[in-house]
Design a protein around this motif. Structure first.
Motif, PDB file in Angstrom:
ATOM      1  N   ALA A  88       0.921  -1.190  -0.006  1.00 33.53           N
ATOM      2  CA  ALA A  88      -0.111  -0.159   0.066  1.00 33.53           C
ATOM      3  C   ALA A  88       0.969   1.488   0.239  1.00 33.53           C
ATOM      4  CB  ALA A  88      -0.993  -0.030   1.105  1.00 33.53           C
ATOM      5  N   ALA A  89       0.751   2.119  -0.971  1.00 34.18           N
ATOM      6  CA  ALA A  89       1.517   3.049  -1.281  1.00 34.18           C
ATOM      7  C   ALA A  89       3.102   2.845  -1.688  1.00 34.18           C
ATOM      8  CB  ALA A  89       1.964   4.011  -0.150  1.00 34.18           C
ATOM      9  N   ASN A  90       3.620   1.725  -1.036  1.00 31.57           N
ATOM     10  CA  ASN A  90       4.918   1.220  -1.485  1.00 31.57           C
ATOM     11  C   ASN A  90       4.970  -0.375  -0.768  1.00 31.57           C
ATOM     12  OD1 ASN A  90       6.699   2.455  -3.032  1.00 31.57           O
ATOM     13  ND2 ASN A  90       7.512   3.635  -1.388  1.00 31.57           N
ATOM     14  N   PRO A  91       5.365  -1.339  -1.448  1.00 31.50           N
ATOM     15  CA  PRO A  91       5.441  -2.557  -0.829  1.00 31.50           C
ATOM     16  C   PRO A  91       6.404  -2.693   0.306  1.00 31.50           C
ATOM     17  CG  PRO A  91       6.647  -2.734  -2.748  1.00 31.50           C
ATOM     18  CD  PRO A  91       5.985  -1.323  -2.756  1.00 31.50           C
ATOM     19  N   LEU A  92       6.005  -3.252   1.371  1.00 31.39           N
ATOM     20  CA  LEU A  92       6.879  -3.339   2.540  1.00 31.39           C
ATOM     21  C   LEU A  92       6.956  -4.747   3.274  1.00 31.39           C
ATOM     22  CD1 LEU A  92       6.685  -0.242   2.687  1.00 31.39           C
ATOM     23  CD2 LEU A  92       7.133  -0.450   5.192  1.00 31.39           C
ATOM     24  N   VAL A  93       7.823  -5.223   3.732  1.00 31.95           N
ATOM     25  CA  VAL A  93       7.958  -6.536   4.194  1.00 31.95           C
ATOM     26  C   VAL A  93       8.256  -6.284   5.586  1.00 31.95           C
ATOM     27  CG1 VAL A  93      10.330  -6.826   3.607  1.00 31.95           C
ATOM     28  CG2 VAL A  93       9.088  -8.881   4.607  1.00 31.95           C
ATOM     29  N   ILE A 128      16.687 -11.049   4.145  1.00 30.54           N
ATOM     30  CA  ILE A 128      15.167 -11.139   4.296  1.00 30.54           C
ATOM     31  C   ILE A 128      14.556 -10.355   3.400  1.00 30.54           C
ATOM     32  CG2 ILE A 128      13.058 -10.588   5.806  1.00 30.54           C
ATOM     33  CD1 ILE A 128      15.219 -11.195   8.418  1.00 30.54           C
ATOM     34  N   ARG A 129      15.040  -9.119   3.254  1.00 34.58           N
ATOM     35  CA  ARG A 129      14.472  -8.188   2.176  1.00 34.58           C
ATOM     36  C   ARG A 129      14.516  -8.984   0.840  1.00 34.58           C
ATOM     37  NH1 ARG A 129      14.736  -3.874  -1.443  1.00 34.58           N
ATOM     38  NH2 ARG A 129      17.039  -4.490  -1.556  1.00 34.58           N
ATOM     39  N   GLY A 130      15.671  -9.563   0.341  1.00 38.39           N
ATOM     40  CA  GLY A 130      15.905 -10.151  -0.731  1.00 38.39           C
ATOM     41  C   GLY A 130      14.952 -11.073  -0.960  1.00 38.39           C
ATOM     42  N   ILE A 139      12.644  -1.389  -3.410  1.00 41.35           N
ATOM     43  CA  ILE A 139      11.424  -2.234  -2.914  1.00 41.35           C
ATOM     44  C   ILE A 139      11.891  -3.484  -2.982  1.00 41.35           C
ATOM     45  CG2 ILE A 139      10.030  -0.279  -3.549  1.00 41.35           C
ATOM     46  CD1 ILE A 139       9.057  -2.086  -6.020  1.00 41.35           C
ATOM     47  N   PRO A 140      11.046  -4.534  -2.074  1.00 37.50           N
ATOM     48  CA  PRO A 140      10.326  -3.784  -0.888  1.00 37.50           C
ATOM     49  C   PRO A 140      11.161  -3.204   0.174  1.00 37.50           C
ATOM     50  CG  PRO A 140      10.529  -6.252  -0.613  1.00 37.50           C
ATOM     51  CD  PRO A 140      11.086  -5.867  -1.999  1.00 37.50           C
ATOM     52  N   LYS A 141      10.606  -2.458   0.826  1.00 43.61           N
ATOM     53  CA  LYS A 141      11.318  -1.929   2.232  1.00 43.61           C
ATOM     54  C   LYS A 141      11.203  -2.954   3.202  1.00 43.61           C
ATOM     55  CE  LYS A 141      11.241   2.814   0.699  1.00 43.61           C
ATOM     56  NZ  LYS A 141      12.619   2.794   0.114  1.00 43.61           N
ATOM     57  N   ILE A 142      12.110  -3.079   3.862  1.00 40.69           N
ATOM     58  CA  ILE A 142      11.906  -3.995   5.135  1.00 40.69           C
ATOM     59  C   ILE A 142      11.922  -3.092   6.367  1.00 40.69           C
ATOM     60  CG2 ILE A 142      14.497  -4.388   5.565  1.00 40.69           C
ATOM     61  CD1 ILE A 142      13.742  -6.914   6.478  1.00 40.69           C
ATOM     62  N   THR A 143      10.961  -3.706   7.337  1.00 40.80           N
ATOM     63  CA  THR A 143      10.473  -2.702   8.719  1.00 40.80           C
ATOM     64  C   THR A 143      10.682  -3.888   9.507  1.00 40.80           C
ATOM     65  OG1 THR A 143       9.481  -1.374   7.324  1.00 40.80           O
ATOM     66  CG2 THR A 143       8.986  -1.132   9.649  1.00 40.80           C
ATOM     67  N   PHE A 144      11.434  -3.625  10.813  1.00 40.38           N
ATOM     68  CA  PHE A 144      11.012  -4.747  11.938  1.00 40.38           C
ATOM     69  C   PHE A 144      10.235  -3.690  13.054  1.00 40.38           C
ATOM     70  CE2 PHE A 144      15.286  -2.816  12.211  1.00 40.38           C
ATOM     71  CZ  PHE A 144      15.398  -2.557  13.584  1.00 40.38           C
TER      72      PHE A 144
END
Length: 384
Positions: free
Chosen positions: A206-211, A242-244, A266-271
């Motif tokens: 949403a707006a950008n893909p995030l993991v 993980i992002r890869g 993208i995707p951006k990774i967020t913990f």
């Protein structure tokens, strides 16, 4: 304009702060007609690849190495078209995948400054079509006497002082990759990470893909500050791994080990983690009860010093997906019109309008507030 005798481009540029990022804003008509030349021009203009970007306009980190390219729109639902370019600091790469919400907050003021749209009375709404994500953003800009008003009494974490608020509403933000809010079809996926084993993630678009991944599942707390993350090569490598793997699952690349080169943005990774008290980069205490979750984003393989606006929009959408990683860690009393994200710079408030259909919500829009400032206007001298 190219001077064929000297081999120099002279490009009118505007440097603006948009939210917690700073970038160069350019009219598309001032760039070469041949888009294949854009990468070289932007890399040279920003001074990349060089970790200090000493010979260009970049600031040596991803949040200050960004470009907004703007033009009048031919779409009936938009006033301007906007293409976002993330210029890598230390690699000869320009990524046009995904958008930057913070830089988006400067597009409306820039469009008014350049006469692409006429300012109204107290507020001017600018409809922005983002070409990267094929999505519409509506920016409400404070104006007076035909001019943009930058001064005000609104503050955002990560930016000193106060300014006029810019409201950004991302209309129908889900599915920037054309695969819907849940591009894998699942609220939670399991990735097999070499050396770590299986971990649960949520891949939300949403707006950008995030993991999203739980901080505790990768040996972190969620309270880490950017310098802590950036100083730990093992953590950086794990997060990029993980992002890869998520990028492979999305079909963006074939080999997760090439993610930093083939799809760096993208995707951006967020913990993320449940709300807890922590200290900001400025040494201020954020109380547990003042936030709905703690979250840390990565940007171009480094820790984001605050929080990306598109990241906030995706986080807001993820919060209302039943069973998602974000939904699991959010406080039980969360107000979806006022979701409070605790990040390294402080607190970012955002919201989401949605309709619940079975287990997958229909996201009507996500929204938040930023500020912007025009820093300087001039001409960039770029040798080509």
């Amino acid at each position: 304009m190219l001077n064929k005798e000297t081999g120099l481009f002279h490009i009118p540029v505007t440097i603006m702060r948009g939210g917690t990022s700073k970038g160069v804003y350019i009219l598309e008509s001032d760039l070469p007609d041949d888009r294949e030349k854009w990468d070289d021009v932007l890399l040279r203009m920003m001074g990349s690849p060089d970790k200090n970007q000493i010979d260009g306009l970049g600031g040596g980190q991803s949040v200050t190495s960004k470009v907004a390219i703007v033009s009048p729109s031919n779409r009936p639902d938009a006033d301007v078209d906007y293409t976002f370019a993330q210029v890598s600091v230390d690699k000869p790469i320009v990524s046009y995948k995904g958008n930057c919400g913070n830089i988006s907050s400067g597009v409306g003021p820039f469009a008014i400054e350049k006469g692409l749209i006429k300012a109204q009375n107290d507020k001017t709404s600018v409809r922005i079509y983002n070409t990267n994500t094929d999505k519409l953003i509506v920016a409400d800009i404070r104006t007076s006497d035909g001019n943009v008003v930058y001064d005000g009494d609104f503050s955002i974490a990560g930016v000193p002082g106060k300014a006029a608020p810019v409201k950004l509403k991302f209309v129908n933000p889900a599915g920037t990759l054309g695969k819907g809010l849940l591009p894998t079809g699942n609220a939670v996926d399991v990735l097999e990470v070499p050396g770590l084993g299986n971990i649960e993630v949520s891949i939300i678009d949403a707006a950008n893909p995030l993991v999203f991944v739980k901080a505790q599942d990768i040996g972190l707390t969620g309270k880490e500050l950017p310098d802590d993350v950036n100083a730990d090569e093992e953590v950086l490598a794990l997060l990029e791994e993980i992002r890869g793997l998520a990028a492979v699952k999305l079909g963006l690349i074939d080999d997760y080990r090439k993610s930093a080169w083939e799809t760096p943005g993208i995707p951006k990774i967020t913990f993320v983690a449940q709300p807890k008290e922590y200290k900001t980069m400025g040494g201020e205490t954020v109380a547990q009860e003042s936030i709905d979750l703690v979250s840390r984003m990565m940007s171009m393989q480094k820790a984001h010093p605050s929080y990306a606006m598109t990241g906030a929009m995706c986080t807001a959408a993820a919060a209302v997906v039943p069973g998602s990683i974000v939904n699991q860690v959010c406080s039980g009393h969360m107000d979806t019109q006022y979701i409070r994200i605790g990040h390294p710079g402080g607190i970012l408030e955002c919201g989401v309008d949605f309709q619940q259909h079975n287990k997958i919500p229909e996201i009507e829009d996500t929204f938040g507030f930023r500020t912007a400032n025009l820093i300087m206007e001039g001409v960039a001298r770029v040798r080509f």
